[in-house]
Write an enzyme that holds these catalytic residues in place. Sequence first.
Site, PDB file in Angstrom:
ATOM      1  CG  ASP A 190      -1.902  -0.917   1.107  1.00  0.00           C
ATOM      2  OD1 ASP A 190      -2.348  -1.158  -0.131  1.00  0.00           O
ATOM      3  OD2 ASP A 190      -2.677  -1.267   2.024  1.00  0.00           O
ATOM      4  CE1 TYR A 214       3.995  -6.977   4.046  1.00  0.00           C
ATOM      5  CE2 TYR A 214       3.279  -9.133   4.476  1.00  0.00           C
ATOM      6  CZ  TYR A 214       3.520  -7.936   3.489  1.00  0.00           C
ATOM      7  OH  TYR A 214       2.960  -7.726   2.138  1.00  0.00           O
TER       8      TYR A 214
END
Lengths: 243, 243
Positions: free
Chosen positions: A52, A110
């Site tokens: 994003d 992540y």
Amino acid sequence: MRNIKITVQYNGANYCGWQEQPNSPGIQGNIEYAIKEITGEKVKINGSGRTDAGVHALGQVANFKIESQIPVNRIPDALNSKLPKDISIIDAEEVEDEFHARYSAKGKIYKYLVYNSRYRNPILKDISYQVKYDLDFEKMKKEAESLIGTYDFCGFMSSGSSVKDTVRTIKSVKIEKEDDLIVFEFEGNGFLYNMVRILSGTLIDIGRGRITESMEDIIKSQDRSKAGHTAPGHALFLKKVFY
Amino acid sequence: MRNIKITVQYNGANYCGWQEQPNSPGIQGNIEYAIKEITGEKVKINGSGRTDAGVHALGQVANFKIESQIPVNRIPDALNSKLPKDISIIDAEEVEDEFHARYSAKGKIYKYLVYNSRYRNPILKDISYQVKYDLDFEKMKKEAESLIGTYDFCGFMSSGSSVKDTVRTIKSVKIEKEDDLIVFEFEGNGFLYNMVRILSGTLIDIGRGRITESMEDIIKSQDRSKAGHTAPGHALFLKKVFY
């Protein structure tokens, strides 16, 4: 055609994300431009997944097919010479024709950085999420353990995703603290839309006592409204993609 | 008069250093401006030491004397509201009249970040020194041990300093590596002009094989030309000051 796999780092601050948007080429578009400049070939590259707006990468992976005979070990420097300084190709290898950065991916790691202090940190402010409330570190650590396993994580997904199967496996969650910096690390076989940011927001909300339900119950509920807030993208890093 | 001790973090990238220069107020000047805005008092603040252009701080200490009765626990937020985002006051306390940030200091810790990779890192590029050559980590670690002790470090000082006594004690040196990032940490009772940057440059030159003399011999020589290059300031952090 040669199939080239590249590993990419980027600081997402100045980008609309991996994918192009109406007024911005995105990180993908910048890399496609650099490939065109170097090889003369107009290619589409496949990322392991979109990141994003604002999200960073330490080890994003992409692949593309070219005719050019440029030696593979020259590809990183060649592309870097045409890329903005906040995008860096750190590895390139030639792979079998079937390799696809997205479909061949087996897992991802992540990282999420939380800066837990009343006062801003001038060094980390652009890459961490400042949380001013006291956080109960041991409680976050304990509740995070319930995330490990295979569950339907539909309660940890933002709307707007077309994904049908919302079952994912989280292999490990690490939470570490050094002074005021808390680092979450999630390893899984895949993550739903905004899932890592909602996982991070939920852990933070548990840590500050805003959520009192257990992580186990939140997962079972499959209810987005029971999970925590979506933590902001500028503190999120795609660390590694496994194949 | 009240004597106030503050702890300051800053990202040095946009500053000429701690001290003011002809065309720039420096970090010190920005804090003095903020104190004037809050208390109406024009004060001079004493830093624990100057940091050069570009150098960062995680825990710089300064003190100043004011008449204002502002509660000490409100000082950080009050000053931060008048400071640029790359300077942050993270602590304030009222101390005895004799406390002087510079003369009372008993020791300091500095950190230096080396990014050891052929390729730039978009996240760390502004706060680390990129070294493209292979570095022999174990050798650097071993040679660094010779720095611990009390020596005349005049060979590790840039010219332009008026200091007479160049004997300093280094209490500990830590060298850690995580992936491509190498972190040096030096603790000592004080450091000469550019000493941490020359120590870092010397360790790097030893690690890449450009310097073959032992650290012990370099110290003994008291010869600036035997030590390594002055590593750049943008990768240096003043971490802590002891009193």
